[in-house]
Write an enzyme that holds these catalytic residues in place. Structure first.
Site, PDB file in Angstrom:
ATOM      1  N   SER A  43       0.482   6.631   2.381  1.00 30.55           N
ATOM      2  CA  SER A  43       1.096   7.683   3.208  1.00 30.55           C
ATOM      3  C   SER A  43       2.311   8.313   2.540  1.00 30.55           C
ATOM      4  O   SER A  43       3.029   7.661   1.776  1.00 30.55           O
ATOM      5  CB  SER A  43       1.540   7.092   4.546  1.00 30.55           C
ATOM      6  OG  SER A  43       0.505   6.406   5.157  1.00 30.55           O
TER       7      SER A  43
ATOM      8  N   GLN B 247       0.840  -1.194   0.000  1.00 26.00           N
ATOM      9  CA  GLN B 247       0.000   0.000   0.000  1.00 26.00           C
ATOM     10  C   GLN B 247       0.873   1.240   0.000  1.00 26.00           C
ATOM     11  O   GLN B 247       1.686   1.426   0.910  1.00 26.00           O
ATOM     12  CB  GLN B 247      -0.894  -0.001   1.248  1.00 26.00           C
ATOM     13  CG  GLN B 247      -1.815   1.200   1.348  1.00 26.00           C
ATOM     14  CD  GLN B 247      -2.575   1.224   2.671  1.00 26.00           C
ATOM     15  OE1 GLN B 247      -1.996   0.971   3.720  1.00 26.00           O
ATOM     16  NE2 GLN B 247      -3.854   1.517   2.621  1.00 26.00           N
ATOM     17  N   GLY B 248       0.700   2.087  -1.000  1.00 30.59           N
ATOM     18  CA  GLY B 248       1.454   3.329  -1.071  1.00 30.59           C
ATOM     19  C   GLY B 248       0.517   4.518  -0.929  1.00 30.59           C
ATOM     20  O   GLY B 248       0.254   5.234  -1.901  1.00 30.59           O
TER      21      GLY B 248
ATOM     22  N   SER C 128       4.404  -1.058   3.934  1.00 31.53           N
ATOM     23  CA  SER C 128       4.681  -2.380   4.500  1.00 31.53           C
ATOM     24  C   SER C 128       4.895  -3.409   3.397  1.00 31.53           C
ATOM     25  O   SER C 128       4.124  -3.468   2.443  1.00 31.53           O
ATOM     26  CB  SER C 128       3.527  -2.841   5.394  1.00 31.53           C
ATOM     27  OG  SER C 128       3.293  -1.901   6.407  1.00 31.53           O
TER      28      SER C 128
ATOM     29  N   GLU D 252      -9.901  -1.912   5.151  1.00 28.00           N
ATOM     30  CA  GLU D 252      -8.700  -2.001   5.975  1.00 28.00           C
ATOM     31  C   GLU D 252      -9.018  -1.826   7.458  1.00 28.00           C
ATOM     32  O   GLU D 252      -8.473  -2.510   8.313  1.00 28.00           O
ATOM     33  CB  GLU D 252      -7.684  -0.938   5.531  1.00 28.00           C
ATOM     34  CG  GLU D 252      -6.356  -1.068   6.261  1.00 28.00           C
ATOM     35  CD  GLU D 252      -5.329  -0.011   5.835  1.00 28.00           C
ATOM     36  OE1 GLU D 252      -5.657   0.846   5.004  1.00 28.00           O
ATOM     37  OE2 GLU D 252      -4.206  -0.061   6.361  1.00 28.00           O
TER      38      GLU D 252
HETATM   39  C1  LIG Z   1       3.261  -0.422  11.407  1.00 32.22           C
HETATM   40  C2  LIG Z   1       2.748   0.545  10.405  1.00 32.22           C
HETATM   41  C3  LIG Z   1       2.505   0.118   9.113  1.00 32.22           C
HETATM   42  C4  LIG Z   1       2.033   1.005   8.151  1.00 32.22           C
HETATM   43  N1  LIG Z   1       1.849   0.543   6.885  1.00 32.22           N
HETATM   44  C5  LIG Z   1       1.485   1.424   5.917  1.00 32.22           C
HETATM   45  C6  LIG Z   1       1.420   1.011   4.563  1.00 32.22           C
HETATM   46  O1  LIG Z   1       1.674  -0.143   4.229  1.00 32.22           O
HETATM   47  N2  LIG Z   1       1.083   1.910   3.623  1.00 32.22           N
HETATM   48  C7  LIG Z   1       0.780   3.209   3.946  1.00 32.22           C
HETATM   49  O2  LIG Z   1       0.433   3.962   3.068  1.00 32.22           O
HETATM   50  N3  LIG Z   1       0.850   3.636   5.238  1.00 32.22           N
HETATM   51  C8  LIG Z   1       1.205   2.776   6.220  1.00 32.22           C
HETATM   52  N4  LIG Z   1       1.296   3.222   7.531  1.00 32.22           N
HETATM   53  C9  LIG Z   1       1.090   4.644   7.795  1.00 32.22           C
HETATM   54  C10 LIG Z   1      -0.076   5.006   8.693  1.00 32.22           C
HETATM   55  O3  LIG Z   1      -1.284   4.933   7.996  1.00 32.22           O
HETATM   56  C11 LIG Z   1       0.189   6.399   9.255  1.00 32.22           C
HETATM   57  O4  LIG Z   1       1.297   6.293  10.117  1.00 32.22           O
HETATM   58  C12 LIG Z   1      -0.976   6.981  10.006  1.00 32.22           C
HETATM   59  O5  LIG Z   1      -2.053   7.254   9.151  1.00 32.22           O
HETATM   60  C13 LIG Z   1      -0.600   8.253  10.770  1.00 32.22           C
HETATM   61  O6  LIG Z   1       0.063   9.179   9.972  1.00 32.22           O
HETATM   62  P1  LIG Z   1       1.481   9.817  10.434  1.00 32.22           P
HETATM   63  O7  LIG Z   1       2.343   8.685  10.793  1.00 32.22           O
HETATM   64  O8  LIG Z   1       1.917  10.750   9.402  1.00 32.22           O
HETATM   65  O9  LIG Z   1       1.158  10.606  11.770  1.00 32.22           O
HETATM   66  P2  LIG Z   1       0.597  12.107  11.871  1.00 32.22           P
HETATM   67  O10 LIG Z   1      -0.550  12.259  10.962  1.00 32.22           O
HETATM   68  O11 LIG Z   1       1.717  13.057  11.776  1.00 32.22           O
HETATM   69  O12 LIG Z   1       0.038  12.095  13.363  1.00 32.22           O
HETATM   70  C14 LIG Z   1       0.884  12.298  14.504  1.00 32.22           C
HETATM   71  C15 LIG Z   1      -0.034  12.429  15.714  1.00 32.22           C
HETATM   72  O13 LIG Z   1      -0.891  13.557  15.538  1.00 32.22           O
HETATM   73  C16 LIG Z   1      -2.241  13.192  15.675  1.00 32.22           C
HETATM   74  N5  LIG Z   1      -3.082  13.969  14.771  1.00 32.22           N
HETATM   75  C17 LIG Z   1      -2.883  14.245  13.466  1.00 32.22           C
HETATM   76  N6  LIG Z   1      -3.893  14.962  12.957  1.00 32.22           N
HETATM   77  C18 LIG Z   1      -4.772  15.159  13.969  1.00 32.22           C
HETATM   78  C19 LIG Z   1      -6.036  15.780  14.082  1.00 32.22           C
HETATM   79  N7  LIG Z   1      -6.653  16.381  13.056  1.00 32.22           N
HETATM   80  N8  LIG Z   1      -6.633  15.754  15.289  1.00 32.22           N
HETATM   81  C20 LIG Z   1      -6.043  15.139  16.339  1.00 32.22           C
HETATM   82  N9  LIG Z   1      -4.892  14.535  16.306  1.00 32.22           N
HETATM   83  C21 LIG Z   1      -4.248  14.526  15.128  1.00 32.22           C
HETATM   84  C22 LIG Z   1      -2.269  11.726  15.320  1.00 32.22           C
HETATM   85  O14 LIG Z   1      -3.383  11.070  15.895  1.00 32.22           O
HETATM   86  C23 LIG Z   1      -0.943  11.225  15.860  1.00 32.22           C
HETATM   87  O15 LIG Z   1      -1.109  10.930  17.230  1.00 32.22           O
HETATM   88  C24 LIG Z   1       1.782   2.350   8.502  1.00 32.22           C
HETATM   89  C25 LIG Z   1       2.021   2.785   9.805  1.00 32.22           C
HETATM   90  C26 LIG Z   1       2.523   1.907  10.745  1.00 32.22           C
HETATM   91  C27 LIG Z   1       2.784   2.416  12.144  1.00 32.22           C
END
Ligand SMILES: Cc1cc2nc3c(=O)[nH]c(=O)nc-3n(C[C@H](O)[C@H](O)[C@H](O)COP(=O)(O)OP(=O)(O)OC[C@H]3O[C@@H](n4cnc5c(N)ncnc54)[C@H](O)[C@@H]3O)c2cc1C
Lengths: 308, 379
Positions: free
Chosen positions: B131, B128-129, B163, B246
């Site tokens: 993020s 999945q691409g 992932s 998902e």
């Molecule tokens: C183990 C793992 C596997 C993953 N696999 C994939 C994958 O295969 N493909 C893919 O595309 N993505 C993948 N992801 C990405 C995942 O979907 C994102 O990490 C997730 O959506 C959060 O985005 P971020 O990491 O940028 O955090 P951010 O969006 O930067 O968030 C940081 C913190 O801020 C909070 N926050 C952000 N916006 C708000 C808001 N409006 N209100 C309140 N709080 C807020 C969040 O809740 C979090 O606590 C994976 C992540 C993990 C940990």
């Protein structure tokens, strides 16, 4: 496998909900439990559901609605004892020797059912000597401190006591589920209407997240309570006691934590006598002491798990 | 309400159980950590066996090689495979649980026949691409560009947290096809062959020290326009279809696994306070399992699950973290070494649950707005 309400159960729920909405508004509820209320609930069939051919899953649906309306009174005892004991009955678990029993609604009762591991005894309410609390935790659940309960007349053996405990736990959990659900509804309504900083407080995440978690707790508890109700209707299936304890844990915890969260959402109003929220929280605390608290039921579940 | 499964469901269970008993002992030993090509082979071998026995893509329509099973049979499948300790879906997660279902819902006939049977047979692994470094919770702000050039899109940008990106054949990729439109209106959903020139996959290290997710750099990567799923610039709608799979059904297998783990861990838990906490965790998982059954009952009866289904991921992530924390405490100083200690590894792994597939804060926003009807935050 089906854990959704059937059409009949939806009709049952809507029927009792509209009866309660019509006759048991906040003022009536706040006036407390009395004989008239008992008679009205009895006439509506609340206590005779079993005799009328309804199963436990159906009774769960009714008790959830009673909880949503925060109806006071010894409703679970009345439901369990229907057909075997006359008059208005309340129930109490026999306290350990030397411990004071807290008997609820004593003034309004004809008979007190005393449960212990050996069976069930029915005691004349008039024969119970005690010290009524001038200031009960839940204003709608008056309590009397009783130093020693008379032996009374044995009306059931150990097996019946065990069954009543199981059934009573599930009905209590269903009532608590209703409390948890209504707590969520009250808080959501308030959060949509109350404005601060020129917008509804329900648009602030700090409040939204409290409310979302309230819904989560209530929905998980609902599934567990319905499942336990269906399990009582089919007791041969394995894991009955665990599913009952699970329902009790999740529903009572949901009722307590949702009551606390609702208080928070209401701000200063939540600390007032006038707003109903405290009645929901206080009843949740009362119900947690019936048939085993969150902690005791968690212990019981742990016992069902493998040990060394 | 009724807890028992029907006779035909029990028959399905009995057959499956027999098959698992015969098949599981013939599996080769699981590959070690970080052995990604071996992991792929092992996981897809299992997928192939499921396929050959008629247990792959239970819910998928039979025209794509699925079984067309009822939702309740899927539950039975999860119960039985977990009880028997059958392999987890592993690298087939994206393909079988959300990319595939998205293709079924939104793909063209060509796309479906090109990919669905291969996903089910374990011939194709997906990643999945979605993020990007600048687009996590605010996924719609993604910036990877896809410029139209004849019958191709030309992709430039960077994805992250992908992932199993290093061993995948295809990816579900979100790209910006209209940079001038409002952010939700300029996105498209593409099928990206991962061996296309210009793709550079660089593994990242997780808190476990493992490297299952990667950064993916896209440099003038040419993708045929025919690889788009859904209309151009309608990708946000398709994305929500993917996310609903998902965040919905994909978590159920984890939940059943939690119930198994509680039983496994129980004998280690002797201290009364920890034992009580264990009982409390079991109640939470049992409640969530009842909720899963209830959501399925609602879906069968009304065509859609109720509010409960929206809260499962949120409640499950918290419950599993709570349980993970308990496991760590029970081990006491024994938890200071990860090696040979599945439970410590497990505790670290659970840190991701409240982040991956939509952070819990975002889930709470969604629940409070879509289910409770609270006003949106000003954005
Ligand atoms: C183990 C793992 C596997 C993953 N696999 C994939 C994958 O295969 N493909 C893919 O595309 N993505 C993948 N992801 C990405 C995942 O979907 C994102 O990490 C997730 O959506 C959060 O985005 P971020 O990491 O940028 O955090 P951010 O969006 O930067 O968030 C940081 C913190 O801020 C909070 N926050 C952000 N916006 C708000 C808001 N409006 N209100 C309140 N709080 C807020 C969040 O809740 C979090 O606590 C994976 C992540 C993990 C940990």
């Amino acid at each position: 496998m089906d854990l959704e309400l059937s059409d009949d159960q939806v009709a049952l729920r809507d029927g009792i909900a509209s009866l309660l909405a019509g006759r048991f508004g906040s003022d009536r509820i706040r006036a407390g439990f009395d004989r008239v209320m008992w008679d009205e609930l009895a006439a509506a069939g609340v206590f005779s559901l079993g005799a009328d051919g309804f199963g436990w899953a159906d009774r769960v649906v009714v008790f959830e609605e009673l909880g949503r309306a925060c109806v006071p009174g010894p409703l679970v005892a009345g439901s369990l004892a229907h057909g075997s004991v006359e008059g208005i009955v309340g129930g109490v678990d026999r306290a350990a020797a030397g411990e004071v029993a807290m008997v609820e609604h004593l003034d309004a009762l004809d008979r007190v059912l005393v449960l212990d591991d050996d069976g069930i005894a029915a005691v004349d309410a008039a024969a119970v000597d005690g010290d009524p609390s001038p200031w009960p935790l839940d204003p709608l659940t008056p309590v009397t401190r009783v130093a020693s309960l008379p032996a009374g007349e044995r009306i059931g053996d150990a097996a019946l006591a065990r069954d009543w405990r199981r059934q009573g736990s599930v009905l209590t959990a269903a009532f608590a589920l209703g409390l948890a659900t209504r707590g969520t509804e009250l808080a959501v309504e308030y959060a949509k209407g109350r404005e601060q900083f020129d917008r509804p407080i329900g648009s602030f995440q700090a409040i939204k997240h409290l409310l979302a978690d309230m819904l989560v707790r209530a929905e998980v508890a609902r599934a567990a309570v319905y499942s336990a109700g269906a399990h009582l209707d089919d007791p041969e299936l394995p894991g009955l006691d665990r599913s009952i304890a699970t329902a009790k844990v999740l529903a009572c915890e949901a009722a307590i934590v949702n009551g606390k969260s609702a208080t928070q959402v209401y701000g200063g109003m939540g600390f007032t006598w006038e707003v109903d929220v405290h009645l929901y929280l206080k009843r949740a605390w009362v119900l947690d002491t019936h048939f085993g608290s969150v902690e005791h039921c968690s212990d019981a579940i742990a016992k069902s798990l493998p040990s060394r | 309400m009724e807890l028992r499964y029907s006779e035909s469901e029990e028959q399905f269970r009995a057959q499956l159980r027999e098959w698992l008993e015969a098949t599981l002992p013939t599996l080769s030993p699981e590959p070690g950590r970080e052995a990604w090509p071996e992991r792929r082979t092992w996981d897809t071998d299992w997928q192939r066996r499921l396929f050959d026995a008629g247990y792959a893509g239970l819910a998928w329509p039979s025209e794509f090689g699925g079984r067309g099973a009822s939702p309740t049979e899927q539950l039975v499948f999860l119960e039985e495979t977990t009880r028997a300790r059958a392999p987890y879906v592993g690298v087939n997660f994206v393909g079988t649980l959300h990319a595939g279902p998205t293709l079924i819902a939104e793909g063209t006939d060509e796309q479906k026949s090109a990919h669905l049977p291969r996903i089910l047979r374990g011939d194709e692994v997906w990643c999945q691409g979605f993020s990007e470094p600048g687009a996590g919770s605010d996924l719609a702000s993604l910036r990877t560009r896809a410029d139209r050039d004849g019958d191709d899109y030309v992709l430039n940008g960077q994805k992250i947290w992908c992932s199993f990106g290093q061993i995948a054949d295809f990816g579900e990729f979100l790209v910006r096809t209209d940079p001038n439109a409002p952010k939700h209106k300029g996105i498209s959903w593409l099928i990206l062959p991962m061996d296309t020139p210009g793709i550079d996959v660089r593994p990242l290290r997780t808190v476990l020290g493992s490297s299952e997710f990667s950064e993916v750099f896209l440099n003038d990567v040419r993708v045929p326009v025919g690889n788009r799923v859904g209309a151009e610039n309608d990708g946000w709608r398709v994305t929500n279809v993917t996310l609903s799979f998902e965040r919905g059904t994909a978590f159920v297998s984890e939940l059943v696994d939690s119930l198994r783990l509680v039983e496994d861990v129980a004998p280690l838990v002797t201290d009364p306070a920890y034992r009580r906490e264990l009982g409390r965790c079991a109640a939470e998982f049992d409640g969530l399992w009842a909720l899963t059954k209830r959501s399925i009952s609602q879906a069968v009866r009304h065509g859609a699950p109720g509010a409960g289904a929206m809260v499962t991921k949120l409640a499950y992530s918290e419950a599993r973290q709570r349980f993970g924390e308990l496991c760590l405490r029970v081990l006491d100083r024994g938890a200071l070494a990860i090696d040979g200690n599945e439970l410590v590894e497990e505790r670290l792994r659970t840190l991701a649950l409240t982040i991956a597939a939509g952070a819990s804060q975002i889930q709470r926003n969604i629940v409070s707005e879509r289910v409770l009807g609270l006003p949106r935050e000003p954005r």
